[in-house]
Design an enzyme around this catalytic site. Structure first.
Site, PDB file in Angstrom:
ATOM      1  N   ASN A 104       0.838  -1.190   0.000  1.00 21.82           N
ATOM      2  CA  ASN A 104       0.000   0.000   0.000  1.00 21.82           C
ATOM      3  C   ASN A 104       0.884   1.255   0.000  1.00 21.82           C
ATOM      4  O   ASN A 104       2.108   1.166   0.182  1.00 21.82           O
ATOM      5  CB  ASN A 104      -1.019  -0.026   1.149  1.00 21.82           C
ATOM      6  CG  ASN A 104      -0.386   0.061   2.511  1.00 21.82           C
ATOM      7  OD1 ASN A 104       0.531   0.838   2.741  1.00 21.82           O
ATOM      8  ND2 ASN A 104      -0.880  -0.747   3.434  1.00 21.82           N
TER       9      ASN A 104
ATOM     10  N   ARG B 249      15.020   2.251   1.061  1.00 19.82           N
ATOM     11  CA  ARG B 249      15.679   1.582  -0.051  1.00 19.82           C
ATOM     12  C   ARG B 249      16.124   2.520  -1.173  1.00 19.82           C
ATOM     13  O   ARG B 249      16.752   2.075  -2.129  1.00 19.82           O
ATOM     14  CB  ARG B 249      14.766   0.477  -0.593  1.00 19.82           C
ATOM     15  CG  ARG B 249      14.390  -0.581   0.437  1.00 19.82           C
ATOM     16  CD  ARG B 249      15.596  -1.270   1.079  1.00 19.82           C
ATOM     17  NE  ARG B 249      15.170  -2.452   1.852  1.00 19.82           N
ATOM     18  CZ  ARG B 249      16.005  -3.346   2.335  1.00 19.82           C
ATOM     19  NH1 ARG B 249      17.308  -3.208   2.195  1.00 19.82           N
ATOM     20  NH2 ARG B 249      15.530  -4.385   3.022  1.00 19.82           N
TER      21      ARG B 249
END
Lengths: 227, 227, 227, 227
Positions: free
Chosen positions: C157, C168
């Site tokens: 989501n 990341r």
């Protein structure tokens, strides 16, 4: 409100520190844990805490018995999804006498207190009438006030506790869940001080506020917050 | 109670079937999805459903607008932790008129109805008095009955919906959350029939009951349950 | 590496904005959504994004087909627990030819490339020998290199995507998962720009770095990060 | 493979039983816990276990040190999302010697063993060459075999452990994660027998198999499974 610690991971600081060290070492977690005394573990945890590397904190778990909070507060509490709950059921347990949380704002006002206590007593009386008429307890309770007292057993790990404290010890949170969070922080600080020495809202942890509308009264320290 | 579907993963059956196939194929998910029409996808999903391999069902997501359930029901609902919730706040929104859910057991009894409606009105009157005295709405609401209406936006994926339906469509669940679950099942069946054709309590899905104290009136089919 | 968007919540910005508004309004989510055009929704989402109120972002869901990342990268990816994964199985699918991810550092060095490609080919040859000897594929694969390619379907989501991007897309993450995150961000920005206009590591989102050892080369903007 | 119990909730059976009782009593969790000896708690847990009411089992938490499983196995393990992991990093720790898990099927075949061990040694040699050429360890490791050994600290609560055992002690799971699950079950049975006396795949727990393609060799008991 009464909050007690039912159980917690023994030797939590050393378990968490060993898990964190494992990521960067070529040694077993057991040997890493044996090589850590409380002091070394503390120093290492302070470093993790400051740099926001909280994932090893998940290995330490804390179980609380919470009695006498309102269903207002428990509805807010169970929105924290990374936790485990067992709650007293109003479907099965009959509510025999008036047990309702009186908000401090109401308690501090004589007229408001009168209105509040009369209304709570009247609501319980109506509940008792419905039960006496043979209606299911689970339906009669639709009349009980939101402030009605409940009991829970709650388990959170130390990472989720840090997150919970950051949101629920902020002055923007409601007073009752702040009281609950404060009791929980006191309890975990007593048994695992190095896991929670730097914990609370952003003003305490980072010295800044991230809220869109700051309260204007930042806490200077954990001590001030618990005072 | 009003339940609507605000949004859902488009083409959900083919997305789920392609994800499931990916595990056992040497092809891209995109090409697998293109190779599946609605009929092939359905057949494959029926197979997954029967064998209990639900993890690919997580790729399909459903968002509901729920209006007019009680805070009793919402407190049960938000205990499902693998879901997302946005709920109307009683801290910020003033409750202007009496809006309380009347349980069918109460509605079916004239005397009980009178007691219930009078008590609900009296509770709201006391709430309004506290607000008029200048107390915070968030504290005045401690007097509102548990049956007070609330609104939520709820998102669950298809795997969690299956789990939710298995628990909350069982006759052992309370009538209000069963009503809610029934509305939700109707809505998802309309847009993704092959994902939910076999869904509900153990009596419907497996033909047996796992409860310690069975209700003795097992459902024979999804149709009977929805009738 | 190839990353495609298989599916996503339609009209995601308006769904998220309506859910967020519900908390502070006395109106249904449906009417709130109807009252929001793309521009109003965008302005409101920018406000939520800046103040860190991400919970309504959970109502928007995105499903990606990821092909050709290494098992190094997929092992890092599946550590994100608030997400759904279906992954190609090496237990059931035979690995017919050499398909291994060549790290850029290796590709940029002729000698290293030679060593790498020879070793990868030799590993696959040994794998094929074991399969030919009748050993299970699931055991022969113990010889396949970590860099071996895999395929997944991934659903996250919008809240988890923000969290994923914050970790990341930081220069401290490994290059391969950064490449993956960059592709994912490009795809969601194209279909839901107002949900992701301010997304990425702390340097981009807050203008500061929270890492214990900063990289020293903060990104100035999302654009720079995607360039 | 070496698996040890690093820590666990003390007095876990009584904590879980008290939490379960709280739902149906009007007493504090603390008093319920004090009223339970090991025998009463056991009887009550057996009842919960049989009727599938596992939510109170979440209050008991177990932390394992796992050394010497392959990255094949750890990739499967970390797919269990309701758990906490700390894993040795191949980005930061240099892999100095060959440490690879030899599958029993390979070990039982002289020719296969020769191929396997030579290939594993060659892969490590190539890895070492790349490191010697100055390449980052995190990239050189793309050559290490999937069977390479890793270490983790893993925490699961008793509910998730039951779920883990139901999937990973089934004969359809791969042998290595079954070995791991068996070690974990042995360890928790030793310290909390009443929480795990009925645990394992469906054949053991329910006497039936839910797999689409049953293995045909159901276990008769936990004892047989652990033998």
């Amino acid at each position: 409100m009464s909050v007690r610690l039912l159980a917690h991971t023994p030797d939590a600081a050393r378990v968490v520190a060993a898990a964190a060290r494992l990521c960067y070492s070529d040694a077993t977690a057991l040997s890493l844990m044996e090589g850590l005394d409380e002091t070394k573990a503390s120093a290492f945890l302070a470093h993790l805490n400051r740099s926001g590397h909280f994932s090893p904190f998940e290995h330490a778990s804390f179980t609380f018995a919470v009695d006498g909070i309102s269903r207002v507060c428990s509805h807010q509490l169970v929105r924290h999804r990374l936790a485990s709950y067992s709650q007293q059921s109003q479907r099965y347990v009959e509510m025999g006498s008036v047990r309702v949380v009186l908000p401090p704002s109401v308690a501090g006002d004589a007229e408001a207190s009168r209105v509040f206590l009369e209304a709570a007593a009247a609501a319980h009386e109506a509940y008792a009438k419905l039960v006496a008429l043979g209606l299911p307890k689970e339906d009669a309770r639709y009349l009980l006030p939101h402030g009605w007292e409940t009991r829970l057993v709650v388990t959170m790990n130390a990472r989720e506790l840090h997150h919970f404290f950051s949101l629920r010890l902020c002055r923007r949170a409601q007073w009752e869940i702040r009281d609950l969070a404060r009791e929980m922080l006191r309890l975990v600080l007593a048994v695992a001080p190095s896991l929670f020495s730097l914990s609370g809202p952003s003003c305490v942890v980072r010295g800044t506020c991230g809220e869109a509308r700051p309260c204007g009264r930042p806490y200077a320290s954990v001590e001030e917050l618990l005072a």
